[in-house]
Design a protein around this motif. Structure first.
Motif, PDB file in Angstrom:
ATOM      1  N   ARG A  10     -14.453 -72.299 -56.307  1.00  8.02           N
ATOM      2  CA  ARG A  10     -13.256 -72.274 -55.473  1.00  8.02           C
ATOM      3  C   ARG A  10     -13.080 -70.914 -54.791  1.00  8.02           C
ATOM      4  N   GLU A  11     -13.474 -69.860 -55.482  1.00 10.86           N
ATOM      5  CA  GLU A  11     -13.345 -68.524 -54.915  1.00 10.86           C
ATOM      6  C   GLU A  11     -14.394 -67.619 -55.549  1.00 10.86           C
ATOM      7  N   ARG A  12     -15.052 -66.830 -54.716  1.00  7.19           N
ATOM      8  CA  ARG A  12     -16.096 -65.920 -55.198  1.00  7.19           C
ATOM      9  C   ARG A  12     -15.656 -64.469 -54.945  1.00  7.19           C
ATOM     10  N   PHE A  13     -15.970 -63.615 -55.901  1.00  6.90           N
ATOM     11  CA  PHE A  13     -15.620 -62.202 -55.798  1.00  6.90           C
ATOM     12  C   PHE A  13     -16.907 -61.380 -55.702  1.00  6.90           C
ATOM     13  N   ASP A  14     -17.066 -60.712 -54.594  1.00  7.45           N
ATOM     14  CA  ASP A  14     -18.289 -59.968 -54.331  1.00  7.45           C
ATOM     15  C   ASP A  14     -18.053 -58.466 -54.467  1.00  7.45           C
ATOM     16  N   LYS A  15     -19.116 -57.745 -54.320  1.00  7.59           N
ATOM     17  CA  LYS A  15     -19.092 -56.283 -54.376  1.00  7.59           C
ATOM     18  C   LYS A  15     -18.039 -55.724 -53.423  1.00  7.59           C
ATOM     19  N   GLU A  16     -17.274 -54.741 -53.934  1.00  9.67           N
ATOM     20  CA  GLU A  16     -16.243 -54.099 -53.120  1.00  9.67           C
ATOM     21  C   GLU A  16     -16.501 -52.597 -53.092  1.00  9.67           C
ATOM     22  N   VAL A  17     -16.656 -52.047 -51.928  1.00 12.16           N
ATOM     23  CA  VAL A  17     -16.954 -50.620 -51.769  1.00 12.16           C
ATOM     24  C   VAL A  17     -15.645 -49.849 -51.605  1.00 12.16           C
ATOM     25  N   LEU A  18     -15.410 -48.895 -52.505  1.00 12.26           N
ATOM     26  CA  LEU A  18     -14.209 -48.063 -52.414  1.00 12.26           C
ATOM     27  C   LEU A  18     -14.401 -46.903 -51.445  1.00 12.26           C
ATOM     28  N   ASN A  19     -15.614 -46.348 -51.445  1.00 12.94           N
ATOM     29  CA  ASN A  19     -15.916 -45.222 -50.560  1.00 12.94           C
ATOM     30  C   ASN A  19     -17.413 -45.249 -50.264  1.00 12.94           C
ATOM     31  N   PRO A  20     -17.804 -45.484 -49.022  1.00 10.55           N
ATOM     32  CA  PRO A  20     -19.235 -45.599 -48.722  1.00 10.55           C
ATOM     33  C   PRO A  20     -19.997 -44.291 -48.895  1.00 10.55           C
ATOM     34  N   THR A  21     -19.310 -43.149 -48.770  1.00 10.96           N
ATOM     35  CA  THR A  21     -19.991 -41.852 -48.894  1.00 10.96           C
ATOM     36  C   THR A  21     -19.059 -40.828 -49.521  1.00 10.96           C
ATOM     37  N   ILE A  22     -19.057 -40.741 -50.834  1.00 10.32           N
ATOM     38  CA  ILE A  22     -18.254 -39.686 -51.465  1.00 10.32           C
ATOM     39  C   ILE A  22     -18.902 -38.326 -51.237  1.00 10.32           C
ATOM     40  N   CYS A  23     -20.199 -38.361 -50.934  1.00  4.54           N
ATOM     41  CA  CYS A  23     -20.926 -37.139 -50.600  1.00  4.54           C
ATOM     42  C   CYS A  23     -22.171 -37.534 -49.819  1.00  4.54           C
ATOM     43  N   SER A  24     -22.852 -36.566 -49.295  1.00  7.25           N
ATOM     44  CA  SER A  24     -24.079 -36.856 -48.557  1.00  7.25           C
ATOM     45  C   SER A  24     -25.181 -37.302 -49.515  1.00  7.25           C
ATOM     46  N   LYS A  25     -26.173 -38.001 -48.981  1.00  3.22           N
ATOM     47  CA  LYS A  25     -27.298 -38.427 -49.805  1.00  3.22           C
ATOM     48  C   LYS A  25     -28.070 -37.231 -50.339  1.00  3.22           C
ATOM     49  N   ALA A  26     -28.129 -36.170 -49.541  1.00  2.00           N
ATOM     50  CA  ALA A  26     -28.839 -34.965 -49.982  1.00  2.00           C
ATOM     51  C   ALA A  26     -28.174 -34.369 -51.217  1.00  2.00           C
ATOM     52  N   THR A  27     -26.844 -34.306 -51.194  1.00  2.00           N
ATOM     53  CA  THR A  27     -26.114 -33.793 -52.360  1.00  2.00           C
ATOM     54  C   THR A  27     -26.312 -34.703 -53.561  1.00  2.00           C
ATOM     55  N   ALA A  28     -26.245 -36.026 -53.330  1.00  2.00           N
ATOM     56  CA  ALA A  28     -26.435 -36.987 -54.420  1.00  2.00           C
ATOM     57  C   ALA A  28     -27.816 -36.818 -55.059  1.00  2.00           C
ATOM     58  N   LYS A  29     -28.843 -36.597 -54.241  1.00  2.00           N
ATOM     59  CA  LYS A  29     -30.206 -36.438 -54.760  1.00  2.00           C
ATOM     60  C   LYS A  29     -30.313 -35.192 -55.639  1.00  2.00           C
ATOM     61  N   ILE A  30     -29.671 -34.093 -55.206  1.00  2.00           N
ATOM     62  CA  ILE A  30     -29.686 -32.870 -56.021  1.00  2.00           C
ATOM     63  C   ILE A  30     -29.004 -33.120 -57.359  1.00  2.00           C
ATOM     64  N   ALA A  31     -27.847 -33.793 -57.320  1.00  2.00           N
ATOM     65  CA  ALA A  31     -27.112 -34.092 -58.552  1.00  2.00           C
ATOM     66  C   ALA A  31     -27.911 -35.016 -59.469  1.00  2.00           C
ATOM     67  N   GLN A  32     -28.602 -35.996 -58.885  1.00  2.00           N
ATOM     68  CA  GLN A  32     -29.433 -36.902 -59.682  1.00  2.00           C
ATOM     69  C   GLN A  32     -30.518 -36.138 -60.440  1.00  2.00           C
ATOM     70  N   GLU A  33     -31.157 -35.197 -59.744  1.00  2.00           N
ATOM     71  CA  GLU A  33     -32.222 -34.415 -60.376  1.00  2.00           C
ATOM     72  C   GLU A  33     -31.660 -33.550 -61.504  1.00  2.00           C
ATOM     73  N   MET A  34     -30.493 -32.981 -61.288  1.00  2.00           N
ATOM     74  CA  MET A  34     -29.853 -32.175 -62.328  1.00  2.00           C
ATOM     75  C   MET A  34     -29.563 -33.011 -63.574  1.00  2.00           C
ATOM     76  N   MET A  35     -29.077 -34.237 -63.372  1.00  2.00           N
ATOM     77  CA  MET A  35     -28.751 -35.094 -64.514  1.00  2.00           C
ATOM     78  C   MET A  35     -30.008 -35.530 -65.265  1.00  2.00           C
ATOM     79  N   LYS A  36     -31.092 -35.743 -64.557  1.00  2.00           N
ATOM     80  CA  LYS A  36     -32.359 -36.058 -65.225  1.00  2.00           C
ATOM     81  C   LYS A  36     -32.785 -34.885 -66.104  1.00  2.00           C
ATOM     82  N   ASN A  37     -32.599 -33.663 -65.605  1.00  2.00           N
ATOM     83  CA  ASN A  37     -33.014 -32.479 -66.354  1.00  2.00           C
ATOM     84  C   ASN A  37     -32.118 -32.201 -67.555  1.00  2.00           C
ATOM     85  N   VAL A  38     -30.873 -32.682 -67.519  1.00  2.00           N
ATOM     86  CA  VAL A  38     -29.999 -32.567 -68.693  1.00  2.00           C
ATOM     87  C   VAL A  38     -30.645 -33.261 -69.893  1.00  2.00           C
ATOM     88  N   VAL A  39     -31.274 -34.408 -69.615  1.00  2.00           N
ATOM     89  CA  VAL A  39     -31.917 -35.179 -70.683  1.00  2.00           C
ATOM     90  C   VAL A  39     -33.326 -34.659 -70.970  1.00  2.00           C
TER      91      VAL A  39
END
Length: 664
Positions: free
Chosen positions: A464-493
């Motif tokens: 009767r009704e479907r609920f799909d993905k809802e985007v709150l903010n398409p870009t909280i930061c640039s992809k370049a910044t996100a990539k740097i943060a991702q690498e930092m989090m990998k190195n934490v582990v």
């Protein structure tokens, strides 16, 4: 003498006139009641004798994402007897066989029922309770008993139906499943999924007329309802009972090990925001744990070092630092006005880069970085946090979401130390789910999706009704910044504070957190341990957060030793035990080849169908519908309620698996 007689006569005339006026008034009132107000009084009189009652509708079923029951409505029946409506002839003829049938069905002596019913007959009891909480199969048998087979008017049978909400997976996710209750004034109390999606689940009430009898009791008139209730819709949630089961038991084991006050775990699908598991366990006075409150949704608290990801992303995005920015941690103690920022390592870390400060979770480094670069314009830092969505709630359907707190320059609680303390997660407040949404956004290269608990609303097999993905903010930061943060989090582990959860099979990215739960002296101080991140690090499928409040300090309290192992255990079990499809593109889901591939995957996933519930004590007919809905093949032995089950509660079952039930 004549004067006296005349006075008496006047009085008689006066009395006669008054009586005449009174008689006219009575006559007018009678005419008014009969022809003007009669309908109103007749209606009131009838309302005192007859009344229409609401009949609650059967609530729709609540399912997990793979069709396993999380909550279902089971009908229950109370059997009563109107001892006055039965004729003397029928009563004498059928009293003995009726008592024999009741004795055989419910196990009490024939003499017990004979005495009970005869007493009700002599005292003119029109509402004698014979049995509560019958299942459907018993109810159908009772309807066919001698005398009762004649129905309500001749046989005196009164059946009152209600529904009971059953949770097939028991206490697991009890708070997340929740409930919806309505009080006598019509106000609802809503908790969890049941409360959030009550408008879909509750259906429409029916109507049934009842007659008032002795002792202010109401007896149903006839066997049928005036208006039949309409069942509620079924709701398919995003929860996966297998991941929920894993999360619940891993969290429980660690809470018991560290004797913590309470804790929460949330597992979310990275791309879609679907919540796959949410477990909230609090300790009782007896030292046991149960789903007390929804801490993940409702509890805002200082996050401590998990907030350093937000700080790092803000500083990188504002370009006041880069990952190689060098900061001197001095001796691990740096003074800001009248307060001292401290590192967990005595002596500090010396001069280190921003990336290294993140890996080692240096409080002094973060406090200095932010203070040095934003002290002249603190609004710039706070505005960046707010623009990334940290100042607002997520707008969840589940009631009770905690409000985040981000201090702002100029507020009455803004001090000189507020800025450096915010940098390492103090003076701010945020819920675990809000923290997870941010971490999930970094895993999504900056796209923040709304955590979601529901997939669709169904009637039988029709959506009767479907609920799909809802985007709150398409870009909280640039992809370049996100990539740097991702690498930092990998190195934490890999080499930082969470290197104790490094795995060989897949990479984890995340951040530890340890913060004070209060500000007492060292002996009285309590802690909050946390870990947030996602896995696999290079191709994120799930993000997860673990928060543990007030572990026993003698056993440990740092995030890497209390919370991070829970994350690892959950991630390992999910990664190894549950089939994961990561090749299917959402853009090509319509092609036949992809659909066929997905169907094969779905059939494979069904072997992890669900967890076996405890059905002991339940009526056979109720159990049969429940287990067949789970895809099990049921063998029944005997009749009545379940005494033994061949598959132990809590065991994982597969589709078409056989289960034997012994009834009594």
């Amino acid at each position: 003498m004549a004067i006296k007689e005349r006075n008496i006569l006047k009085r008689l005339y006066f009395i006669a006139a008054c009586m005449f006026v009174f008689a006219i008034a009575v006559l007018i009132k009678l005419v008014n009641i009969q022809f003007v107000e009669g309908d109103m009084y007749r209606k009131k009189a009838q309302e005192r004798v007859f009344k229409t009652f609401d009949i609650p509708a059967n609530r729709g079923n609540l399912y997990d994402s793979k069709g396993n029951l999380l909550a279902t409505s089971v009908p229950k029946y109370d059997v009563r007897f109107d001892a006055l409506t039965v004729s003397e002839k029928d009563f004498r003829k059928y009293i003995k066989p009726l008592c024999e049938a009741l004795s055989k069905e419910f196990g009490k002596p024939v003499s017990y029922y004979d005495k009970l019913i005869r007493k009700a007959r002599s005292t003119k009891n029109r509402y004698l309770l014979l049995r509560r909480n019958l299942g459907y199969s018993q109810y159908m048998r009772v309807k066919k008993f001698p005398l009762f087979e004649f129905g309500a008017n001749r046989g005196g049978l009164i059946i009152e139906q209600r529904t009971v909400r059953e949770h097939p997976i028991g206490k697991i996710a009890e708070r997340t499943v929740g409930y919806e209750k309505r009080d006598e004034q019509g106000y609802y109390t809503r908790v969890g999924l049941e409360g959030a999606y009550g408008p879909f689940l509750r259906g429409k009430e029916g109507k049934r007329k009842k007659q008032k009898i002795a002792k202010n009791q109401w007896k149903p008139i006839g066997d049928d309802n005036e208006v039949e209730p309409q069942d509620g819709f079924d709701v398919v949630s995003t929860i996966d009972v297998n991941i929920q089961d894993i999360s619940h038991h891993v969290l429980l084991g660690q809470l018991e090990k560290f004797e913590a006050e309470h804790g929460t775990v949330v597992v979310m699908e990275t791309r879609t925001g679907e919540i796959k598991a949410i477990s909230n366990l609090g300790r009782t006075e007896a030292g046991k744990y149960y789903e007390k409150l929804n801490y993940a949704v409702g509890e805002s608290h200082e996050p401590g070092s998990t907030f350093k990801l937000m700080t790092m992303v803000a500083a990188l995005e504002d370009r006041v630092i880069d990952s190689s920015y060098v900061v001197d941690t001095e001796n691990g103690r740096v003074k800001f006005y009248d307060r001292i920022a401290k590192d967990s390592k005595w002596g500090g870390y010396g001069k280190i880069s921003a990336a290294k400060a993140f890996e080692l979770s240096s409080n002094t480094a973060f406090a200095k970085m932010i203070h040095e670069n934003y002290k002249d314009n603190p609004r710039k830092f706070v505005d960046r946090l707010i623009n990334m969505g940290l100042g607002e709630t997520l707008g969840l359907a589940i009631k009770g979401e905690g409000k985040p707190k981000i201090p702002y320059p100029g507020d009455k609680d803004w001090y000189g130390t507020t800025l450096p303390w915010m940098a390492h997660g103090y003076g701010v407040a945020i819920t675990p789910l809000q923290t997870l949404a941010f971490y999930n956004a970094i895993a999504n290269d900056g796209e923040m999706v709304k955590p979601r608990f529901i997939k669709e609303v169904k009637t039988w097999n029709k959506t009767r009704e479907r609920f799909d993905k809802e985007v709150l903010n398409p870009t909280i930061c640039s992809k370049a910044t996100a990539k740097i943060a991702q690498e930092m989090m990998k190195n934490v582990v890999k080499r930082g504070t969470a290197n104790n959860i490094l795995t060989d099979n897949f990479d984890i990215a995340g951040k530890t957190g340890t913060c004070w739960g209060n500000y007492g002296n060292d002996k009285e101080r309590e802690y909050i341990s946390s870990f947030a991140g996602y896995f696999p690090a290079d191709n994120p499928i799930y993000s997860c957060i673990v928060v543990i409040h007030k572990p026993n300090k003698k056993k440990g309290y740092y995030g890497h030793e209390v919370a991070a192992p829970i994350f690892k255990a959950i991630a390992t079990k999910i990664y190894n035990d549950i089939p994961v499809i990561d090749e299917v593109s959402y853009a090509t889901m319509e092609s036949n080849s992809v659909v066929n591939s997905y169907e094969k995957y779905y059939e494979n996933a069904r072997k992890y169908k669900t967890i076996m519930p405890n059905v002991k004590g339940m009526p056979a007919m109720d159990v049969l519908s429940l287990l067949e809905n789970m895809g099990l093949k049921v063998e029944l032995k005997g009749s009545g309620t379940v005494k033994k089950q061949s598959i132990e509660p809590g065991t994982k079952v597969k589709i078409n698996q056989k289960i034997r039930l012994e009834l009594s």
